[in-house]
Design an enzyme around this catalytic site. Structure first.
Site, PDB file in Angstrom:
ATOM      1  N   ARG A 106      -2.870   0.022  -5.038  1.00  0.00           N
ATOM      2  CA  ARG A 106      -1.946   0.483  -6.134  1.00  0.00           C
ATOM      3  C   ARG A 106      -0.433   0.484  -5.409  1.00  0.00           C
ATOM      4  O   ARG A 106       0.558   0.363  -6.108  1.00  0.00           O
ATOM      5  CB  ARG A 106      -2.242   1.807  -6.383  1.00  0.00           C
ATOM      6  CG  ARG A 106      -1.469   2.416  -7.584  1.00  0.00           C
ATOM      7  CD  ARG A 106      -2.201   3.745  -8.057  1.00  0.00           C
ATOM      8  NE  ARG A 106      -3.337   3.410  -8.910  1.00  0.00           N
ATOM      9  CZ  ARG A 106      -3.279   3.196 -10.329  1.00  0.00           C
ATOM     10  NH1 ARG A 106      -1.977   3.299 -10.855  1.00  0.00           N
ATOM     11  NH2 ARG A 106      -4.354   2.950 -10.816  1.00  0.00           N
ATOM     12  N   TYR A 137     -14.636  -2.787  -3.243  1.00  0.00           N
ATOM     13  CA  TYR A 137     -14.195  -4.068  -3.010  1.00  0.00           C
ATOM     14  C   TYR A 137     -13.123  -4.280  -2.157  1.00  0.00           C
ATOM     15  O   TYR A 137     -12.440  -3.404  -1.578  1.00  0.00           O
ATOM     16  CB  TYR A 137     -13.648  -4.579  -4.366  1.00  0.00           C
ATOM     17  CG  TYR A 137     -12.579  -3.568  -4.994  1.00  0.00           C
ATOM     18  CD1 TYR A 137     -11.476  -3.700  -4.717  1.00  0.00           C
ATOM     19  CD2 TYR A 137     -12.986  -2.739  -6.165  1.00  0.00           C
ATOM     20  CE1 TYR A 137     -10.540  -2.750  -5.290  1.00  0.00           C
ATOM     21  CE2 TYR A 137     -12.124  -1.938  -6.784  1.00  0.00           C
ATOM     22  CZ  TYR A 137     -10.836  -1.910  -6.484  1.00  0.00           C
ATOM     23  OH  TYR A 137      -9.970  -0.986  -7.067  1.00  0.00           O
ATOM     24  N   GLU A 171      12.693   9.885 -11.605  1.00  0.00           N
ATOM     25  CA  GLU A 171      11.212  10.508 -11.030  1.00  0.00           C
ATOM     26  C   GLU A 171      11.331  11.696 -10.511  1.00  0.00           C
ATOM     27  O   GLU A 171      12.153  11.993  -9.759  1.00  0.00           O
ATOM     28  CB  GLU A 171      11.020   9.404  -9.819  1.00  0.00           C
ATOM     29  CG  GLU A 171       9.793   9.782  -8.917  1.00  0.00           C
ATOM     30  CD  GLU A 171       8.389   9.889  -9.869  1.00  0.00           C
ATOM     31  OE1 GLU A 171       7.727  10.794  -9.454  1.00  0.00           O
ATOM     32  OE2 GLU A 171       7.985   8.973 -10.875  1.00  0.00           O
TER      33      GLU A 171
END
Length: 411
Positions: A110, A219, A36
């Site tokens: 997320r 939401y 990463e």
């Protein structure tokens, strides 16, 4: 265990797609190294939606329980007219929906989903994780892969998966088609604590107000502790990058004609994060020898079908299956993987663009949309979702090996 499984696969990118690829490979007993470029493994962004198709993959990966513990399961998908506020259509997500698709529809932060994946990776002795390493060069050498970082570090592996997102370095090496193109749509995202949402709007639904060249989404997240707000509008404004502050004045100007609930919710936000939406046309070839792409690196898509993360997770499961079926011949496995995936992901890419125009319709097109959607029964609505949410049998029934192999848990 075949010896080829001990030769690590290099995975460039430690987001949802890259970590899922590592887990899917580990489920098949295959070692991997995730690389990463950011200083730490984390996800930016806010809420995402998870259709039933991704839960089929979570079932195979043993992730349903930890994902479900952090998700919200809405009661309905609701579309309202952003000007009048009137309801256009409602799709119940209760027993009939779950019976048809065998899995639920969920909403999750997320970052929460990423942490579930990261925790699972950290528990596996088949997965190694390195952050703060930017890959700048990749070469096939001696029947394997050599990857070099900006700091001069070398990684060796049997194969390499580019899961490095929309601005993929590995895609440029494999496909070489330049930068993604801006779609002319801007997204503003924010997350608010539940008490800051007016009580009359604390619905347990995924709600979308559709309007001409704009739409607004609301939401709940984290069992209702938070609410995700998303405002999208057409604009030629363009800034490269994914995480810049937006201009509230522009936002309110674009939504000036919308109904009172939308304007009231927009006024609750003092600071928004802005994303310029970009994508690419579908392609058929995204592999070269022992190098392949996954998720947004292979098939970036607009968010209007809420399938970007789901397609990356499906990719990961499919890729691991093909590696085992090819008995470690990664060049053959990657060809089989892209052959199995390109039509499905291409269809989602294309239909996401269509749905964007559908949500943002005006004039006669808007009237036809509202009339067509309003006339549907829930059964008819669900039938129209079968192609995307229905069981992908080649992924759910073709992976017996995934259930047999150990994930390599060390703690």
């Amino acid at each position: 265990m075949p010896s080829w499984k001990n030769e690590q696969v290099l995975i460039v990118g430690g987001g949802i797609g890259g970590l899922t690829a590592a887990l899917a490979l580990a489920r098949q007993g295959i070692a991997s190294q995730v690389i990463e470029q950011a200083g730490e493994f984390k996800e930016i962004g806010a809420g995402i939606q998870l259709g039933p198709n991704v839960f089929w993959m979570f079932e195979r990966l043993g992730l349903i329980e930890p994902v479900s513990a952090l998700a919200v399961f809405p009661e309905n998908l609701v579309m309202l007219d952003s000007i009048t506020g009137e309801e256009v259509t409602r799709i119940p997500l209760g027993d009939a929906f779950r019976k048809k698709f065998h899995h639920p529809y969920a909403l999750i932060h997320r970052g929460d989903l990423h942490r579930v994946l990261l925790d699972a990776c950290r528990k596996s002795n088949l997965i190694r994780l390195d952050a703060a390493q930017k890959i700048v060069a990749v070469d096939e050498v001696n029947g394997g892969i050599k990857a070099k970082t900006a700091s001069g570090k070398d990684y060796r592996g049997a194969a390499l998966i580019g899961a490095d997102g929309l601005w993929s370095t590995i895609r440029e090496i494999v496909v070489g088609d330049g930068k993604p193109k801006p779609a002319g749509h801007i997204t503003y995202r924010a997350v608010l604590p539940m008490p800051e949402i007016p009580e009359q709007y604390r619905w347990h639904n995924m709600t979308l107000w559709a309007g001409e060249k704009v739409h607004f989404v609301l939401y709940p997240l984290r069992t209702g502790e938070l609410y995700n707000l998303v405002a999208v509008f057409h604009s030629n404004r363009y800034e490269e990058g994914w995480d810049s502050y937006g201009d509230p004045a522009e936002l309110h100007e674009r939504f000036a004609a919308t109904c009172a609930p939308v304007r009231a919710l927009l006024n609750k936000i003092e600071s928004w994060r802005m994303w310029v939406l970009c994508d690419r046309p579908p392609i058929k070839e995204w592999s070269r020898g022992r190098i392949t792409l996954l998720g947004d690196a292979a098939h970036p898509m607009l968010q209007y079908l809420a399938q970007g993360a789901a397609m990356a997770v499906e990719d990961a499961v499919c890729l691991a299956d093909k590696a085992v079926a090819a008995d470690g011949d990664y060049a053959a496995a990657f060809r089989a993987y892209q052959q199995a995936r390109y039509l499905r992901t291409g269809r989602v890419q294309i239909m996401a663009r269509v749905y964007g125009e559908f949500y943002h319709a005006g004039g006669v097109a808007k009237e036809l949309r509202n009339m067509m959607l309003g006339a549907r029964t829930p059964e008819e609505a669900m039938a129209g979702m079968e192609w995307i949410y229905g069981e992908q049998k080649e992924l759910t029934r073709g992976g017996a090996g995934m259930a047999r192999e150990s994930l390599g848990v060390t703690r």
